[in-house]
Motif scaffolding. Structure first.
Motif, mmCIF file in Angstrom:
data_model
loop_
_atom_site.group_PDB
_atom_site.id
_atom_site.type_symbol
_atom_site.label_atom_id
_atom_site.label_comp_id
_atom_site.label_asym_id
_atom_site.label_seq_id
_atom_site.Cartn_x
_atom_site.Cartn_y
_atom_site.Cartn_z
ATOM 1 N N SER A 61 0.859 -1.190 0.000
ATOM 2 C CA SER A 61 0.000 0.000 0.000
ATOM 3 C C SER A 61 0.888 1.231 0.000
ATOM 4 C CB SER A 61 -0.909 0.004 1.234
ATOM 5 O OG SER A 61 -0.101 0.106 2.389
ATOM 6 N N GLY A 62 0.261 2.386 -0.248
ATOM 7 C CA GLY A 62 1.002 3.640 -0.209
ATOM 8 C C GLY A 62 1.949 3.771 -1.392
ATOM 9 N N LYS A 63 2.859 4.742 -1.288
ATOM 10 C CA LYS A 63 3.827 4.948 -2.375
ATOM 11 C C LYS A 63 5.211 5.195 -1.792
ATOM 12 C CE LYS A 63 1.906 9.605 -3.040
ATOM 13 N NZ LYS A 63 1.512 10.621 -4.025
ATOM 14 N N ASP A 66 7.905 9.206 -3.251
ATOM 15 C CA ASP A 66 6.968 10.335 -3.200
ATOM 16 C C ASP A 66 7.778 11.623 -3.028
ATOM 17 O OD1 ASP A 66 4.867 12.050 -2.996
ATOM 18 O OD2 ASP A 66 4.070 11.231 -1.113
ATOM 19 N N GLU A 117 6.875 10.078 -8.268
ATOM 20 C CA GLU A 117 6.176 9.269 -7.265
ATOM 21 C C GLU A 117 5.754 7.929 -7.837
ATOM 22 O OE1 GLU A 117 2.307 11.047 -6.270
ATOM 23 O OE2 GLU A 117 2.493 12.227 -8.094
ATOM 24 N N THR A 118 5.503 6.996 -6.918
ATOM 25 C CA THR A 118 4.952 5.705 -7.292
ATOM 26 C C THR A 118 3.513 5.914 -7.763
ATOM 27 O OG1 THR A 118 6.307 4.661 -5.585
ATOM 28 C CG2 THR A 118 4.418 3.401 -6.395
ATOM 29 N N PRO A 119 3.175 5.458 -8.968
ATOM 30 C CA PRO A 119 1.792 5.657 -9.435
ATOM 31 C C PRO A 119 0.806 4.779 -8.653
ATOM 32 C CG PRO A 119 3.028 4.364 -11.048
ATOM 33 C CD PRO A 119 4.006 4.757 -9.969
ATOM 34 N N ARG A 120 -0.447 5.227 -8.642
ATOM 35 C CA ARG A 120 -1.485 4.487 -7.937
ATOM 36 C C ARG A 120 -1.561 3.038 -8.447
ATOM 37 N NH1 ARG A 120 -5.403 7.188 -5.211
ATOM 38 N NH2 ARG A 120 -4.976 9.049 -6.458
ATOM 39 N N SER A 121 -1.477 2.890 -9.762
ATOM 40 C CA SER A 121 -1.488 1.556 -10.348
ATOM 41 C C SER A 121 -0.035 1.090 -10.457
ATOM 42 C CB SER A 121 -2.147 1.623 -11.729
ATOM 43 O OG SER A 121 -1.894 0.432 -12.424
ATOM 44 N N ASN A 122 0.321 0.093 -9.649
ATOM 45 C CA ASN A 122 1.737 -0.309 -9.603
ATOM 46 C C ASN A 122 1.882 -1.796 -9.355
ATOM 47 O OD1 ASN A 122 1.897 -0.822 -6.625
ATOM 48 N ND2 ASN A 122 1.291 1.327 -6.550
ATOM 49 N N TYR A 291 0.345 16.760 -9.185
ATOM 50 C CA TYR A 291 0.879 16.180 -7.953
ATOM 51 C C TYR A 291 -0.047 16.579 -6.816
ATOM 52 C CZ TYR A 291 3.809 15.059 -3.983
ATOM 53 O OH TYR A 291 4.274 14.540 -2.804
ATOM 54 N N ASP A 292 -0.476 15.614 -6.020
ATOM 55 C CA ASP A 292 -1.440 15.862 -4.959
ATOM 56 C C ASP A 292 -0.700 16.209 -3.665
ATOM 57 O OD1 ASP A 292 -3.706 16.032 -3.450
ATOM 58 O OD2 ASP A 292 -3.993 13.858 -3.274
#
Ligand code: MN
Length: 311
Positions: A61-63, A66, A117-122, A291-292
């Motif tokens: 989970s997470g990234k 980042d 950053e690590t993308p959400r889909s990874n 970027y959030d």
């Protein structure tokens, strides 16, 4: 003159050496990093002035990667992955996911900002390196540019497959531009094989073991260490029992005095102070969209800040 603590890089033409430099353990946010360049005693290998090694690691989970928007001047960044994904967004509006086999090269030139950053889909894996190439004085004010390369050139040698990450190797032209003589290759040495990598004697070289086991002229390579090979070699022989991945970097000794502070590669303290001021004022580098979260704040000038985005 503002008080800017910065490190000096030196590179002098030398003969062949075999010297191991231990990387410094640091972190990019929560991601553990081995910083192999610059280290005490070795600031540059050719124009290569920065080398961060991260992973291999698994996550659910997470990234793990980042890095909020931050500025660069005077360099190119090279993101090379053995496993996993990193999404890059920059102030030119580029957005690209780096994946194994391809490379993202960003020319900062006179100024750019980006996030990584690590993308959400990874894939739940991360294993790679980030390097910086110092731009020579004649080219360091070039316009910023982003060069995503989906599949880098490959060269098959007896005993190994070479992937040309950046620069020039054995006449293979890389799709991304290089502004000085340099080479960056990933060498996949086959199990139980020996490979002889042709080198150019006018270049200095360094090698890092990224995975598996390998020895150089019967010296075992230690993972996470930068092994300096010096100049004057026309080849380097590596042997692996179980198979290996090596990163080999090189170039003609850079010969220009560098000043590195935070994410800036410059020549004078005034330039660094001016770039920092532009970033803090929100002018000059443009905006990174998508970027959030908040962008990175520059460290105070008075504080010594070793190079790197979030050390
Ligand atoms: Mn960066």
């Amino acid at each position: 003159m503002p008080s800017v603590a910065a490190r000096e890089c030196s590179s002098i033409g030398r003969g062949p050496v075999f010297e191991a430099f231990r990387s410094r353990e640091t972190a990019l946010g929560a991601l553990p990093i081995l910083r192999a360049l610059p280290v005490r005693g070795r600031r540059t290998i050719g124009p290569w002035c920065f080398l961060d090694r991260y992973g291999p690691l698994s996550f659910s989970s997470g990234k793990p990667m980042d890095v909020a928007p931050h500025p660069h001047i005077g360099l190119q960044t090279v993101s090379w992955l053995l496993e996993g994904e990193v999404v890059h967004r920059d102030s030119l509006g580029a957005e690209a996911v780096a994946r194994p086999g391809g490379v993202n090269i960003m020319t900062a030139g006179r100024g750019i900002a980006h996030s990584e950053e690590t993308p959400r889909s990874n894939s739940g894996r991360l294993n790679g390196v980030q390097l910086w190439i110092a731009l020579p004085d004649a080219h360091r004010a070039v316009a910023p540019a982003f060069h995503p390369v989906a599949e880098v050139p490959r060269v098959a040698l007896r005993g190994a497959i070479v992937r040309v990450v950046a620069g020039e190797f054995e006449g293979e032209a890389h799709p991304a531009p290089a502004y000085s003589d340099l080479v960056g290759i990933d060498v996949a040495v086959h199990r139980g094989e020996r490979v002889s990598i042709p080198l150019r004697p006018e270049r200095e070289h360094g090698v890092m073991l990224l995975g598996g086991d390998a020895s150089f002229d019967r010296h075992p390579l230690e993972a996470g260490m930068l092994h300096d090979l010096g100049c004057g070699r026309s080849e380097a022989d590596f042997h692996s029992r179980e198979g290996a991945r090596l990163l080999l970097i090189g170039g003609v000794p850079f010969g220009e005095r560098l000043l590195m502070w935070w994410n800036f590669v410059a020549r004078t303290a005034e330039e660094i102070a001016a770039a920092r001021e532009e970033w803090e004022r929100g002018s000059g580098f443009g905006e990174v969209h998508g970027y959030d979260g908040p962008r990175s704040a520059a460290p105070p000038l008075a504080k010594f800040s070793p190079p790197g985005p979030a050390s």
